[in-house]
Design a protein around this motif. Structure first.
Motif, PDB file in Angstrom:
ATOM      1  N   SER A 177      -0.998   3.673  -3.900  1.00 40.93           N
ATOM      2  CA  SER A 177      -0.589   3.379  -2.526  1.00 40.93           C
ATOM      3  C   SER A 177       0.883   2.987  -2.443  1.00 40.93           C
ATOM      4  O   SER A 177       1.542   3.261  -1.437  1.00 40.93           O
ATOM      5  CB  SER A 177      -1.457   2.261  -1.939  1.00 40.93           C
ATOM      6  N   THR A 203       2.873   6.182  -2.433  1.00 40.53           N
ATOM      7  CA  THR A 203       2.675   6.871  -1.154  1.00 40.53           C
ATOM      8  C   THR A 203       3.469   6.190  -0.043  1.00 40.53           C
ATOM      9  O   THR A 203       4.110   6.860   0.771  1.00 40.53           O
ATOM     10  CB  THR A 203       1.181   6.893  -0.781  1.00 40.53           C
ATOM     11  N   ALA A 204       3.431   4.873  -0.018  1.00 37.66           N
ATOM     12  CA  ALA A 204       4.171   4.124   1.001  1.00 37.66           C
ATOM     13  C   ALA A 204       5.667   4.392   0.880  1.00 37.66           C
ATOM     14  O   ALA A 204       6.372   4.568   1.888  1.00 37.66           O
ATOM     15  CB  ALA A 204       3.888   2.631   0.869  1.00 37.66           C
ATOM     16  N   HIS A 236      -4.124  10.246   4.692  1.00 35.06           N
ATOM     17  CA  HIS A 236      -3.836   8.837   4.434  1.00 35.06           C
ATOM     18  C   HIS A 236      -4.173   7.929   5.628  1.00 35.06           C
ATOM     19  O   HIS A 236      -3.936   6.727   5.552  1.00 35.06           O
ATOM     20  CB  HIS A 236      -2.369   8.678   4.047  1.00 35.06           C
ATOM     21  N   VAL A 296      -0.154   1.903   4.123  1.00 35.98           N
ATOM     22  CA  VAL A 296      -0.157   3.364   4.089  1.00 35.98           C
ATOM     23  C   VAL A 296      -0.782   3.920   5.362  1.00 35.98           C
ATOM     24  O   VAL A 296      -0.301   4.915   5.922  1.00 35.98           O
ATOM     25  CB  VAL A 296      -0.904   3.875   2.846  1.00 35.98           C
TER      26      VAL A 296
END
Length: 294
Positions: A56, A59-60, A92, A100
């Motif tokens: 995460s 992804t963030a 997401h 996220v």
């Protein structure tokens, strides 16, 4: 800060700029340009980071970087890139990380504003696919995610030129929006059904409850016995949900399905005798033919 910068700039008007200062400013501008070019070159790699739903933090970071570099893309590359990112962002919306979830929903709203021309028509399908997940997240346990979902729904109403959706998004009431969505897109009922099944397993109680209620609503709008039976079986699992809020919603939904089945049966029992009587009272075509002269 902005006022002080403006004041300093106004005082420098008409004064000669020292060559060293001019050189330093140019080097800073070149450095910034070079950094931007590097980021643009990395855009495909950053977009690829969205394919994974694992880390995460990564992804963030990718979502934050994309939000900053998308406006730097050339116009001919911006639309296709935004369209390519949209389905990855939907992956997401249901992340375990609330950060996220919020960033992906916000960026989805962001990319809607970048699509024009031929890409706009393609993007509309992506927006339609996103509506139901956004509706569910209006009851997200994190207020910042719920707020992002509400704003994205309002913007989607603008993008789709659907005024009713914009009006309902202001109320942030999932039930009313769900009914409106189902009435507007009946042909996508089965797609909605499969999307809803995912939320029956959500770790969030309110999202599970809303999913159960929406499945019951779908059952009220379909006439196919096979679909109704599919819904009934899908609700068997949530029937044992540890949350009384969810399990009671299942009981209510199943009751509505049974009532609809009984009404359909009574209607059929009433219509069949009438049709039979009408058929018997209508003379046969053979009997209506005039006899030929012998």
């Amino acid at each position: 800060m902005a006022a002080s910068c403006k004041k300093r700039g106004s005082g420098a008007v008409g004064k000669a700029v020292h060559p060293c200062h001019r050189s330093l400013r140019c080097r800073n501008e070149v450095a910034c340009l070079t950094q931007a070019e590097k980021l643009l070159a990395l855009t495909p790699s950053i977009v690829a980071c969205l394919d994974s739903t694992g880390d995460s933090d990564d992804t963030a970071l990718a979502l934050r970087v994309l939000e900053n570099i998308l406006p730097l893309l050339e116009e001919n590359a911006l639309g296709p890139t935004a369209h390519a990112i949209a389905p990855k962002l939907r992956l997401h919306f249901d992340s375990e990380s609330d950060t996220v979830r919020q960033l992906s929903i916000c960026l989805f709203q962001f990319v809607m504003g970048f699509v024009t021309g031929a890409e706009e028509k393609k993007m509309k399908e992506q927006v339609w696919e996103s509506l139901l997940p956004l509706v569910f997240h209006l009851h997200d346990q994190k207020q910042n995610v719920a707020k992002a979902a509400q704003e994205a729904l309002y913007f989607a109403g603008w993008f789709l030129k659907w005024r009713k959706l914009r009006e309902l998004a202001l109320t942030a009431e999932p039930w009313d929006i769900s009914k409106c969505l189902l009435e507007r897109k009946r042909k996508k009922t089965k797609d909605f059904l499969h999307q809803t099944e995912v939320y029956l397993q959500s770790p969030q109680e309110m999202l599970r409850r809303d999913a159960v209620r929406f499945m019951g609503l779908i059952g009220q709008h379909v006439d196919e016995p096979r679909t109704t039976e599919y819904i009934r079986q899908a609700l068997e699992g949530p029937r044992q949900d540890a949350s009384p809020l969810v399990s009671s919603s299942v009981t209510e939904a199943l009751l509505m399905l049974e009532q609809r089945r009984q009404r359909s049966r009574l209607s059929l029992q009433w219509l069949l005798p009438r049709a039979w009587r009408r058929r018997r009272s209508t003379p046969s075509r053979d009997l209506q033919k005039p006899r030929e002269d012998q």
